[in-house]
Design a protein around this motif. Structure first.
Motif, mmCIF file in Angstrom:
data_model
loop_
_atom_site.group_PDB
_atom_site.id
_atom_site.type_symbol
_atom_site.label_atom_id
_atom_site.label_comp_id
_atom_site.label_asym_id
_atom_site.label_seq_id
_atom_site.Cartn_x
_atom_site.Cartn_y
_atom_site.Cartn_z
ATOM 1 N N SER B 180 -16.121 -13.482 -16.087
ATOM 2 C CA SER B 180 -14.754 -13.672 -15.971
ATOM 3 C C SER B 180 -14.309 -13.573 -17.748
ATOM 4 C CB SER B 180 -14.396 -15.092 -15.852
ATOM 5 O OG SER B 180 -14.326 -15.205 -14.665
ATOM 6 N N GLY B 181 -13.126 -13.157 -17.914
ATOM 7 C CA GLY B 181 -12.670 -13.116 -18.972
ATOM 8 C C GLY B 181 -13.015 -11.857 -20.000
ATOM 9 N N ILE B 182 -13.411 -10.793 -19.259
ATOM 10 C CA ILE B 182 -13.547 -9.282 -19.984
ATOM 11 C C ILE B 182 -12.351 -8.926 -20.523
ATOM 12 C CG2 ILE B 182 -13.573 -8.203 -17.541
ATOM 13 C CD1 ILE B 182 -15.982 -6.393 -18.559
ATOM 14 N N LYS B 183 -11.260 -9.083 -19.580
ATOM 15 C CA LYS B 183 -9.805 -8.190 -20.080
ATOM 16 C C LYS B 183 -8.791 -9.253 -19.830
ATOM 17 C CE LYS B 183 -11.203 -4.083 -21.793
ATOM 18 N NZ LYS B 183 -11.469 -3.122 -20.938
ATOM 19 N N LYS B 184 -7.703 -9.047 -20.326
ATOM 20 C CA LYS B 184 -6.796 -9.991 -19.747
ATOM 21 C C LYS B 184 -6.140 -9.545 -18.549
ATOM 22 C CE LYS B 184 -2.550 -12.148 -22.228
ATOM 23 N NZ LYS B 184 -1.860 -12.399 -20.983
ATOM 24 N N LEU B 185 -5.883 -10.489 -17.775
ATOM 25 C CA LEU B 185 -5.290 -10.072 -16.372
ATOM 26 C C LEU B 185 -4.073 -9.557 -16.139
ATOM 27 C CD1 LEU B 185 -6.919 -12.871 -14.041
ATOM 28 C CD2 LEU B 185 -7.911 -10.563 -14.763
ATOM 29 N N ARG B 186 -3.567 -8.639 -15.376
ATOM 30 C CA ARG B 186 -2.095 -8.360 -15.065
ATOM 31 C C ARG B 186 -1.901 -9.089 -14.074
ATOM 32 N NH1 ARG B 186 -2.845 -2.055 -14.116
ATOM 33 N NH2 ARG B 186 -4.790 -2.621 -15.780
ATOM 34 N N TYR B 187 -0.396 -9.154 -14.145
ATOM 35 C CA TYR B 187 0.364 -9.445 -12.884
ATOM 36 C C TYR B 187 0.764 -8.600 -11.979
ATOM 37 C CZ TYR B 187 0.250 -14.104 -15.097
ATOM 38 O OH TYR B 187 0.101 -15.242 -15.781
ATOM 39 N N ALA B 188 0.811 -8.636 -10.653
ATOM 40 C CA ALA B 188 1.356 -7.675 -9.919
ATOM 41 C C ALA B 188 3.137 -7.501 -10.260
ATOM 42 C CB ALA B 188 1.379 -8.203 -8.396
ATOM 43 N N THR B 189 3.396 -6.149 -10.324
ATOM 44 C CA THR B 189 4.895 -6.076 -10.460
ATOM 45 C C THR B 189 5.588 -6.201 -9.280
ATOM 46 O OG1 THR B 189 4.695 -3.693 -10.423
ATOM 47 C CG2 THR B 189 4.543 -4.796 -12.592
ATOM 48 N N LEU B 190 6.758 -6.296 -9.221
ATOM 49 C CA LEU B 190 7.774 -6.144 -7.887
ATOM 50 C C LEU B 190 7.516 -4.587 -7.200
ATOM 51 C CD1 LEU B 190 10.991 -7.870 -8.250
ATOM 52 C CD2 LEU B 190 9.455 -8.256 -6.524
ATOM 53 N N MET B 191 7.447 -3.815 -7.998
ATOM 54 C CA MET B 191 7.089 -2.291 -7.703
ATOM 55 C C MET B 191 5.925 -2.286 -6.974
ATOM 56 S SD MET B 191 8.631 0.542 -7.410
ATOM 57 C CE MET B 191 8.549 2.143 -8.112
ATOM 58 N N GLY B 192 4.925 -2.951 -7.677
ATOM 59 C CA GLY B 192 3.428 -2.904 -7.115
ATOM 60 C C GLY B 192 3.485 -3.382 -5.781
ATOM 61 N N ILE B 193 4.100 -4.696 -5.491
ATOM 62 C CA ILE B 193 3.946 -5.418 -4.137
ATOM 63 C C ILE B 193 4.499 -4.546 -3.236
ATOM 64 C CG2 ILE B 193 4.948 -7.475 -3.171
ATOM 65 C CD1 ILE B 193 4.779 -8.770 -5.946
ATOM 66 N N LYS B 194 5.738 -3.732 -3.439
ATOM 67 C CA LYS B 194 6.249 -3.038 -2.431
ATOM 68 C C LYS B 194 5.519 -1.767 -2.322
ATOM 69 C CE LYS B 194 11.348 -2.090 -2.436
ATOM 70 N NZ LYS B 194 12.419 -1.549 -3.656
ATOM 71 N N LYS B 195 5.009 -1.303 -3.316
ATOM 72 C CA LYS B 195 3.912 0.091 -3.055
ATOM 73 C C LYS B 195 2.966 -0.522 -2.104
ATOM 74 C CE LYS B 195 4.176 3.390 -6.728
ATOM 75 N NZ LYS B 195 3.390 3.571 -7.723
ATOM 76 N N ALA B 196 2.288 -1.835 -2.318
ATOM 77 C CA ALA B 196 1.080 -2.213 -1.601
ATOM 78 C C ALA B 196 1.185 -1.974 -0.034
ATOM 79 C CB ALA B 196 0.620 -3.467 -1.980
ATOM 80 N N LYS B 197 2.356 -2.202 0.384
ATOM 81 C CA LYS B 197 2.509 -2.291 1.672
ATOM 82 C C LYS B 197 2.366 -0.846 2.506
ATOM 83 C CE LYS B 197 6.163 -6.019 1.705
ATOM 84 N NZ LYS B 197 6.925 -6.251 0.882
ATOM 85 N N THR B 198 2.317 0.046 1.759
ATOM 86 C CA THR B 198 2.218 1.453 2.051
ATOM 87 C C THR B 198 0.819 2.083 1.888
ATOM 88 O OG1 THR B 198 2.885 2.700 0.139
ATOM 89 C CG2 THR B 198 4.671 2.035 1.539
ATOM 90 N N LYS B 199 0.242 1.443 1.198
ATOM 91 C CA LYS B 199 -1.234 1.875 0.944
ATOM 92 C C LYS B 199 -2.014 1.495 2.148
ATOM 93 C CE LYS B 199 -0.839 1.334 -4.280
ATOM 94 N NZ LYS B 199 -1.423 0.308 -5.212
#
Ligand SMILES: Cc1cc2nc3c(=O)[nH]c(=O)nc-3n(C[C@H](O)[C@H](O)[C@H](O)COP(=O)(O)OP(=O)(O)OC[C@H]3O[C@@H](n4cnc5c(N)ncnc54)[C@H](O)[C@@H]3O)c2cc1C
Ligand SMILES: Nc1ncnc2c1ncn2[C@@H]1O[C@H](COP(=O)(O)O)[C@@H](O)[C@H]1O
Lengths: 291, 251
Positions: B180-199
């Motif tokens: 834990s702590g190796i890098k700063k975590l990102r948040y999912a973007t709205l765009m990312g959440i939308k795209k995830a549905k098609t993956k």
């Protein structure tokens, strides 16, 4: 021949406890106890190869390790070679009706699981404090065969980061903060309590990982080991990796809203409460008491 | 660079936990779940390596139906696709057995790198990555704080005890367990959440992978630890300060 093998780590304080545990198991199970302390340069590949050969050759039934970072790095691999799961991080071992029973923690110490190993060999690693180190007789010492394959890992020299500017080990009073503080902006609550007590501030690992406090203020297995007269743990759950760094403190106060938080197991005084309500009042009361 | 990240779904931190009736595991009915903390960092490290070196990040999870929410989150953060090994009773698989599931799925992908978290928050075995490496005959390193990739060579920074560190080099493919702590975590973007549905999420069963649940230990009970120390419960601040001053002489 068959028996118990204690795999010791040179210079590690847990080795003596592991040997004591092996002796105790050996006495109860009627099995001879052997020990080995590898001296070859450490790589997971080399240790696994050499120890697998030894265990196979002498047909050891039970293999005990201290639960060190090094053991975490190779013992699961070694056990896999015998198609067994390592029973890791054991906090209690006993023998019931001629069989080994182990207790290990779940959910960072919030619950315990009772484990019954199936079949042989049994691979177990012991957490600090699982056994008292005194009274361990010496065991027959095994020589480690040379590994037969070239290790793939190429380790470099060990190093430490820049010198620590803060030496918490000398502090008389420590206020230590955990993730219960929620946000960096709330840290002033802890700073004010520390100021009132004349205390140093310390923290759990996640607080330092987030950069809210510098790494050198981290207490625990990958941080500093402290033993102040008074250790006040605020919003800190008390995972084993934190406890090993502070359980030698003389008086421990824990403030946590979860009555089952493992930190209460080592606390002398426990307040089951919301830290945001308690801290300002506590700071004021300490100021008053210190006049 | 093809990187496979093993992500486990665990009860959210600070859940109120109780042993289940019969006590082989916890009572799960009222719990909510999230990604195991170090696995979130393993995913972040993989995504950043992909951004720097190109390639693909694949999330891998063995768990029941509910685990699909955690898989979707990984996809929303940027994983390209996922493999879901659907196992209803994953909590009854010991670490070796569940590592065999993961290893069988990884074998079909032949990745350059496999990341796991260094430890799961629920079981806390701290072994799965190392076991997977052995099952796949790959080199590994644990408790990783930094990953350097240069062509086909890998150099990592391991955390050792008491503030010590060590760099270790090894050939690819390899397995790393990420701290834990190796890098700063990102948040999912709205765009990312939308795209995830098609993956793509590939669903596999234990039978598909040819793995059976053979145990090397049995959990005979789960219980709340007994306190070993005489802990005094204090209910007010005044009481606490009084005791610290007069009883513990700690002020
Ligand atoms: C190899 C390894 C090495 C590690 N080394 C270290 C180390 O050196 N030091 C270390 O500390 N950790 C270390 N860890 C991490 C450790 O396992 C725990 O994850 C960590 O200590 C948890 O930190 P915490 O108690 O702050 O957070 P949490 O476990 O999230 O606990 C937060 C606590 O705050 C309480 N809380 C929340 N809100 C409130 C409120 N309003 N009022 C009161 N209480 C509240 C909760 O009930 C909970 O108990 C290590 C882990 C590994 C695997
Ligand atoms: N069921 C699972 N599905 C996906 N990854 C897992 C699973 N179990 C364990 N892992 C991975 O293995 C790591 C170590 O888990 P453990 O050995 O249980 O402490 C976790 O951080 C995950 O990355």
């Amino acid at each position: 021949m068959s028996g118990i093998l204690a795999v010791l780590e040179a210079g590690h304080k847990l080795s003596a406890e592991t040997l004591a545990a092996a002796q105790d198991l050996g006495a109860q199970l009627g099995l001879p106890v052997h020990s080995v302390e590898p001296t070859i340069p450490y790589t997971a590949d080399a240790y696994t190869d050499a120890l697998a050969a030894l265990i196979r050759d002498k047909q050891f039934q039970v293999i005990l390790f201290p639960h060190t970072y090094q053991v975490r790095d190779y013992a699961p691999k070694l056990a896999t070679r015998f198609d067994k799961a390592l029973i890791s991080d054991v906090i209690r071992l006993r023998v019931e009706s001629g069989e080994i029973r182990a207790t290990r923690q779940l959910f960072q110490g919030k619950l315990n699981a009772e484990i019954r190993p199936i079949g042989h060999p049994v691979f177990l690693s012991l957490q600090a404090g699982a056994y008292r180190a005194d009274g361990a007789a010496a065991a027959a010492v095994e020589a480690l065969p040379a590994p037969t394959t070239e290790p793939r890992q190429r380790p470099e020299e060990k190093f430490r980061e820049a010198q620590r500017a803060v030496d918490l080990s000398a502090a008389q009073t420590i206020v230590s903060v955990g993730r219960g503080i929620k946000e960096k902006e709330n840290l002033h609550l802890v700073e004010e309590l520390a100021a009132a007590l004349g205390a140093e501030i310390a923290a759990s690992r996640p607080i330092c990982d987030s950069g809210w406090l510098p790494m050198e203020r981290q207490v625990g297995s990958s941080g500093q080991t402290v033993a102040p007269k008074l250790y006040v743990a605020v919003g800190l759950s008390g995972a084993i990796q934190h406890l090993v760094g502070m359980k030698g403190s003389k008086t421990i106060v824990a403030i946590n809203k979860d009555e089952n938080a493992p930190i209460f197991e080592v606390a002398d005084y426990a307040m089951v409460a919301d830290l945001f309500e308690v801290l300002p009042a506590l700071t004021a009361e300490i100021r008053k008491a210190k006049g | 660079m093809k990187i496979l990240v093993a992500i486990k779904q665990v009860p959210v931190r600070d859940s109120l936990l109780a042993a289940a009736p019969g006590a082989r595991w916890i009572e799960e009915s009222s719990l909510e779940y999230e990604i195991n903390e170090p696995d979130a960092y393993a995913l972040e490290e993989a995504l950043q390596l992909k951004e720097a070196h190109g390639g693909e990040v694949i999330a891998l999870c063995a768990g029941p139906d509910r685990a699909s929410s955690t898989i979707r989150e990984a996809l929303a953060k940027g994983a390209d696709r996922a493999i879901h090994i659907e196992v209803d009773d994953i909590t009854s698989w010991d670490t070796l057995a569940s590592a065999k599931l993961l290893a069988a799925a990884i074998r079909t992908e032949s990745p350059d790198l496999v990341f796991t978290g260094l430890q799961s928050d629920d079981l806390g075995a701290g072994q799965t990555g190392v076991v997977v490496a052995e099952l796949l005959a790959l080199p590994h390193a644990t408790i990783i704080m930094q990953v350097e990739l240069d062509g086909s060579s890998l150099r990592v920074k391991r955390e050792l005890e008491d503030g010590w560190f060590q760099h270790v080099a090894m050939p690819l493919p390899a397995v790393l367990t990420i701290q834990s702590g190796i890098k700063k975590l990102r948040y999912a973007t709205l765009m990312g959440i939308k795209k995830a549905k098609t993956k793509e999420v590939k669903s596999l069963s234990a039978a598909d992978l040819g793995v059976v649940n053979a145990a090397s230990y049995e959990v005979s009970g789960v219980n709340v630890p007994q306190r070993t120390k005489q802990t005094q419960i204090v209910s007010t601040v005044a009481e606490l300060v009084g005791k610290l001053r007069d009883e513990a002489h700690a002020l």
